[in-house]
Write a protein that holds these residues in place. Sequence first.
Motif, PDB file in Angstrom:
ATOM      1  N   THR A  43       0.829  -1.208   0.000  1.00 49.07           N
ATOM      2  CA  THR A  43       0.000   0.000   0.000  1.00 49.07           C
ATOM      3  C   THR A  43       0.860   1.253   0.000  1.00 49.07           C
ATOM      4  OG1 THR A  43      -1.799  -1.131   1.162  1.00 49.07           O
ATOM      5  CG2 THR A  43      -1.774   1.267   1.260  1.00 49.07           C
ATOM      6  N   ILE A  44       1.926   1.252   0.785  1.00 53.87           N
ATOM      7  CA  ILE A  44       2.830   2.402   0.831  1.00 53.87           C
ATOM      8  C   ILE A  44       3.489   2.621  -0.527  1.00 53.87           C
ATOM      9  CG2 ILE A  44       4.990   3.268   1.819  1.00 53.87           C
ATOM     10  CD1 ILE A  44       2.631   3.514   3.721  1.00 53.87           C
ATOM     11  N   LEU A  45       3.906   1.547  -1.180  1.00 52.94           N
ATOM     12  CA  LEU A  45       4.607   1.661  -2.462  1.00 52.94           C
ATOM     13  C   LEU A  45       3.675   2.064  -3.591  1.00 52.94           C
ATOM     14  CD1 LEU A  45       6.976  -1.460  -2.245  1.00 52.94           C
ATOM     15  CD2 LEU A  45       7.627   0.948  -2.042  1.00 52.94           C
ATOM     16  N   GLN A  46       2.465   1.505  -3.605  1.00 50.29           N
ATOM     17  CA  GLN A  46       1.547   1.740  -4.722  1.00 50.29           C
ATOM     18  C   GLN A  46       0.595   2.912  -4.503  1.00 50.29           C
ATOM     19  OE1 GLN A  46      -0.354  -1.825  -6.287  1.00 50.29           O
ATOM     20  NE2 GLN A  46       1.295  -3.131  -5.509  1.00 50.29           N
ATOM     21  N   LYS A  47       0.578   3.456  -3.307  1.00 49.47           N
ATOM     22  CA  LYS A  47      -0.292   4.581  -2.966  1.00 49.47           C
ATOM     23  C   LYS A  47      -1.770   4.260  -3.172  1.00 49.47           C
ATOM     24  CE  LYS A  47       3.107   8.219  -3.926  1.00 49.47           C
ATOM     25  NZ  LYS A  47       3.347   9.512  -4.616  1.00 49.47           N
ATOM     26  N   LYS A  48      -2.133   3.035  -2.957  1.00 49.76           N
ATOM     27  CA  LYS A  48      -3.526   2.614  -2.979  1.00 49.76           C
ATOM     28  C   LYS A  48      -3.672   1.391  -2.083  1.00 49.76           C
ATOM     29  CE  LYS A  48      -3.175  -0.409  -7.040  1.00 49.76           C
ATOM     30  NZ  LYS A  48      -3.711  -0.705  -8.391  1.00 49.76           N
ATOM     31  N   ILE A  49      -4.883   1.144  -1.600  1.00 53.15           N
ATOM     32  CA  ILE A  49      -5.109   0.036  -0.691  1.00 53.15           C
ATOM     33  C   ILE A  49      -4.879  -1.294  -1.395  1.00 53.15           C
ATOM     34  CG2 ILE A  49      -6.813  -1.155   0.727  1.00 53.15           C
ATOM     35  CD1 ILE A  49      -5.902   1.450   1.945  1.00 53.15           C
ATOM     36  N   VAL A  50      -3.962  -2.083  -0.847  1.00 50.51           N
ATOM     37  CA  VAL A  50      -3.684  -3.434  -1.343  1.00 50.51           C
ATOM     38  C   VAL A  50      -3.940  -4.391  -0.191  1.00 50.51           C
ATOM     39  CG1 VAL A  50      -1.976  -4.995  -2.333  1.00 50.51           C
ATOM     40  CG2 VAL A  50      -1.945  -2.549  -2.937  1.00 50.51           C
ATOM     41  N   SER A  51      -4.896  -5.266  -0.361  1.00 49.07           N
ATOM     42  CA  SER A  51      -5.291  -6.149   0.732  1.00 49.07           C
ATOM     43  C   SER A  51      -4.672  -7.525   0.600  1.00 49.07           C
ATOM     44  CB  SER A  51      -6.812  -6.277   0.788  1.00 49.07           C
ATOM     45  OG  SER A  51      -7.293  -6.840  -0.417  1.00 49.07           O
TER      46      SER A  51
END
Length: 467
Positions: free
Chosen positions: A444-452
Amino acid sequence: MTDYGSYSTAVSPSKGKSLAIFSVRSILLFFAWLCMWQGWHVGGSIFQLNFLWEFIPGLNLFLHENILLITFLLLILERILSGDFTLVRSYFSGPMILIGIALIISWSMGMYMRQEFILVYEAHESILIPISFFILINVFRDPSDRKRLLVFFFFATIMKAADSIWIGFFSKDEQKGWGTVLFWRDGFLLCMGVVATFIMAQYRGRTYRWLRNLMFLSGPLIMYGLIISYRRTFILALAVSVFAMFFTVGRGKRKKQIWLFITFLIGTAVCILITDPIGMIGRLFGAMLMPTEEGSSYIRLMEYPNILQNIYHHPIFGIPIGTQWFQYYRMPIFANYTTLGCHNSYLYWPLRTGILGSFAFLWFLARTWKAILINIRIQKTEEDFLMNQLLLHCMIVYNFACFLGLMYADAMNIMTAFILVMIQLQMTHASGLISYRKVNFWQTILQKKIVSRKPVMLVTSSVEAIT
């Protein structure tokens, strides 16, 4: 339990009942705001509602605790009128429940050792962290409440500055020689008031432009209130926070932050020279080395070897609340110190609650930082920037002050609950999630979007209620 947006379960009220609910809700929010800044160690301020001190005679509660009790009663009344008895789910419920259990175990052991039932000071204070959290998370249960809480927080810093200045000029309480405001919560609010003014200088939105102008006008008064409070920990924490802001505000704003930091240094020096240079230098920093004062660094450093030895010899349950820790190394005969508390919040939890409380405290910190950092990475608007920066620096100041003081006591317990509620509401607003437990932090930090990691539950209009 239910997700946010739980008002839909209430039966549609009549016009008169709607007015009653609105009135009670308004009073409830007012008392919740009072919880942020009411309460004192130094008397004499006209802004403190002292007539509420004996709200229920015989309970021996502090002013801010009485106001929290009134807030709880108003919350119950609001729920009865609205017919809405849902309980709000939170990302921080687990750590708060575990902290409460650890404190109750330690408190019970202390009462057994003392052979008496008594609300001793430490249980009286630290247990308010989970209690106030569960009250406030149900007062501010909709993500839109984060805007209201933001304004409440800024106005609380202004009112605390008004407290400090009034006491400095007009109070006859001799305790003001130690500082105009002595609660750890008070020093935190004044520090964050100055920090918030710097954050507002970086804010480019329109929604809170009026609030930015108000903070610019109030900033010098808040800074003056902090200086005459003699809260050394938070004066140092302010410097740390303003310096850290250079790295947190993001690209495009750092050059401006350099000038703001220089302005801060010059402004602070000028303010000290104009107000009380002898008191600031002599009484404030000179008192650090006094071998008899409880507030000196000299004495607090001498407590640490004893506290570490107590933790070493009682690692599982710690020293029960209400009982004095043992002096393995003798303190100076005329020293003013406490063997009940601990002027290091990181050591307090293993000292008083052992393994269970220490794990709960670290769990609380881990979830707090995870939520804040994810919120920052997925922020989209200037309003999100303002809220996230404020909460980030709240935790920077909080974690720094934990090394030097009682961040579990002196009304800081209720303030801690407010910070958690604000983080929860911002998290729900930004991501639509109730919890980040199943969110992959690094992706999430790397992609700047919620990754579950697994499917996650979004906040919806559907509600399950406990009735």
